[in-house]
Design an enzyme around this catalytic site. Structure first.
Site, PDB file in Angstrom:
ATOM      1  N   ILE A 124      50.084  31.069  27.115  1.00  0.00           N
ATOM      2  CA  ILE A 124      50.312  30.712  28.507  1.00  0.00           C
ATOM      3  C   ILE A 124      50.938  31.912  29.214  1.00  0.00           C
ATOM      4  CG2 ILE A 124      51.453  29.118  30.090  1.00  0.00           C
ATOM      5  CD1 ILE A 124      49.319  27.808  28.196  1.00  0.00           C
ATOM      6  N   GLU A 125      50.257  32.432  30.209  1.00  0.00           N
ATOM      7  CA  GLU A 125      50.740  33.542  31.030  1.00  0.00           C
ATOM      8  C   GLU A 125      51.218  32.957  32.357  1.00  0.00           C
ATOM      9  OE1 GLU A 125      48.954  37.691  32.995  1.00  0.00           O
ATOM     10  OE2 GLU A 125      47.697  36.440  31.693  1.00  0.00           O
TER      11      GLU A 125
END
Length: 131
Positions: A124-125
């Site tokens: 998850i960015e």
């Protein structure tokens, strides 16, 4: 032909932990609805004008991806606040940042990003647009 993304589907092997992460840590809203074939109660995470529909590993319904696999997603979200506030929230809830902040290339411009993993190990960015 394509204008924008409406939703995507996340397959989890850890339903409770997944719901906790996307609601408590990322601040998305959990919603329930009836859908699928056959129609069943489903769950989704809503944020802005998008949502992430949730499939539970082994309890998927049609239609679905050919090989739905927990941990296979790599998602980038644009934050609704400065990245330093995002990092403070992650630290507050003791969610480890695995990389960042780093400058990356987003869909429309450069972004400043931090990376975490959800309970299924999806990458998850979380990013802010740079000027």
């Amino acid at each position: 032909m394509i204008d924008h993304l409406d939703h995507l589907v996340l397959t989890t092997a850890k339903e409770a932990a997944c719901i906790d992460f996307y609601t408590r840590v990322l601040g998305m809203q959990l919603e329930s609805f009836i859908g699928g074939t056959p129609p069943v109660e489903r769950k989704a995470f809503r944020f802005g004008n998008q949502k992430i529909n949730l499939h539970i590993k082994g309890k998927e319904f049609e239609p679905k991806a050919d090989i739905p696999t927990p941990g296979s997603l790599d998602l980038c979200f644009i934050a609704d606040r400065p990245l330093n506030e995002v990092m403070a929230k992650l630290n507050q809830v003791q969610w480890p940042i695995i990389e960042g902040p780093v400058i990356r290339t987003g869909a429309t411009q450069k972004i400043n990003s931090v990376y975490v993993r959800d309970p299924d190990q999806n990458l998850i960015e979380i990013s802010e647009l740079t000027t």
